[in-house]
Design a protein around this motif. Sequence first.
Motif, short mmCIF file in Angstrom:
data_model
loop_
_atom_site.label_atom_id
_atom_site.label_comp_id
_atom_site.label_asym_id
_atom_site.label_seq_id
_atom_site.Cartn_x
_atom_site.Cartn_y
_atom_site.Cartn_z
N LYS A 183 0.84 -1.21 0.00
CA LYS A 183 0.00 0.00 0.00
C LYS A 183 0.87 1.26 0.00
N ALA A 184 1.93 1.26 0.81
CA ALA A 184 2.84 2.41 0.84
C ALA A 184 3.51 2.60 -0.52
N ILE A 185 3.97 1.51 -1.12
CA ILE A 185 4.63 1.58 -2.42
C ILE A 185 3.67 2.13 -3.47
N GLU A 186 2.43 1.67 -3.45
CA GLU A 186 1.44 2.17 -4.41
C GLU A 186 1.25 3.68 -4.27
N PHE A 192 3.63 5.76 -3.33
CA PHE A 192 4.85 6.38 -3.85
C PHE A 192 4.94 6.27 -5.38
N ILE A 193 4.26 5.29 -5.98
CA ILE A 193 4.32 5.07 -7.43
C ILE A 193 3.79 6.28 -8.19
N GLY A 194 2.72 6.84 -7.72
CA GLY A 194 2.14 8.00 -8.40
C GLY A 194 1.56 7.62 -9.75
N SER A 195 1.82 8.44 -10.75
CA SER A 195 1.20 8.25 -12.07
C SER A 195 2.06 7.41 -13.02
N THR A 196 3.11 6.80 -12.53
CA THR A 196 3.92 5.94 -13.41
C THR A 196 3.16 4.66 -13.72
N ARG A 197 3.69 3.89 -14.63
CA ARG A 197 3.05 2.63 -15.03
C ARG A 197 3.56 1.45 -14.22
N LEU A 198 4.26 1.71 -13.14
CA LEU A 198 4.75 0.63 -12.29
C LEU A 198 3.58 -0.02 -11.57
N LYS A 199 3.71 -1.33 -11.33
CA LYS A 199 2.65 -2.07 -10.64
C LYS A 199 3.27 -2.93 -9.55
N ALA A 200 2.65 -2.89 -8.37
CA ALA A 200 3.07 -3.72 -7.24
C ALA A 200 1.92 -4.63 -6.85
N ILE A 201 2.25 -5.88 -6.53
CA ILE A 201 1.23 -6.82 -6.06
C ILE A 201 1.72 -7.51 -4.79
N THR A 202 0.76 -8.04 -4.03
CA THR A 202 1.10 -8.83 -2.85
C THR A 202 0.78 -10.30 -3.11
N VAL A 203 1.61 -11.15 -2.55
CA VAL A 203 1.37 -12.59 -2.60
C VAL A 203 1.60 -13.16 -1.21
N TYR A 204 0.60 -13.90 -0.71
CA TYR A 204 0.69 -14.46 0.63
C TYR A 204 -0.33 -15.57 0.78
N GLN A 211 0.55 -12.98 -14.15
CA GLN A 211 0.46 -13.12 -15.59
C GLN A 211 0.13 -11.79 -16.27
N ARG A 212 -0.63 -10.92 -15.60
CA ARG A 212 -0.95 -9.60 -16.16
C ARG A 212 0.26 -8.67 -16.10
N GLY A 213 1.23 -8.98 -15.25
CA GLY A 213 2.47 -8.21 -15.19
C GLY A 213 2.54 -7.29 -14.01
N ALA A 214 3.67 -7.34 -13.34
CA ALA A 214 3.96 -6.46 -12.22
C ALA A 214 5.47 -6.40 -12.06
N GLN A 215 5.96 -5.20 -11.80
CA GLN A 215 7.40 -5.05 -11.61
C GLN A 215 7.83 -5.35 -10.17
N ILE A 216 6.88 -5.25 -9.23
CA ILE A 216 7.21 -5.40 -7.81
C ILE A 216 6.29 -6.45 -7.19
#
Length: 167
Positions: free
Chosen positions: A89-92, A94-106, A119-124
Amino acid sequence: MTPTFHDLGLSEARAQQLASIGFTIPTPIQERAIPPLLAGQDVVGLAQTGTGKTAAFSLPMLDRLDEQTRAVQALILTPTRELALQVCKAIETFIGSTRLKAITVYGGQSIERQISQLQRGAQIVVGTPGRVMDLMDRGCLRLDLVSWVVLDEADEMLNMGFIPVSY
């Protein structure tokens, strides 16, 4: 004179994003960690809760990731799903309007949903060790383009037994 985030070497766009969410003055852990991380150095950061450690490691990471490449480039391991969600959530923010994507896995959440997100793609990817290993074993989480690895609360992961110890 107190340095700004831009003075520490972060991009002007990242500094502006931080200002838009009210971050204007770096904390001590951020002042000490951001420049060496931007320079590609390894850092061990020890600081109390609430001092800005997540920003200290994620801000330089966000400035260095390739937003055009949808493959995982950063892996952040956390000992609990609660911390994984908090960090993501914090990273999201900080990402702002860039096309970077973060996901959680647990664990405790549908692995099929997490596979679909990958599969849809995420950098983080921010996740717990058990689920990360499970996704790697299934061939769904590839780490061949990872250039950033963060062990958040590594001491807790050791205490919880995530790393096998032989005597």
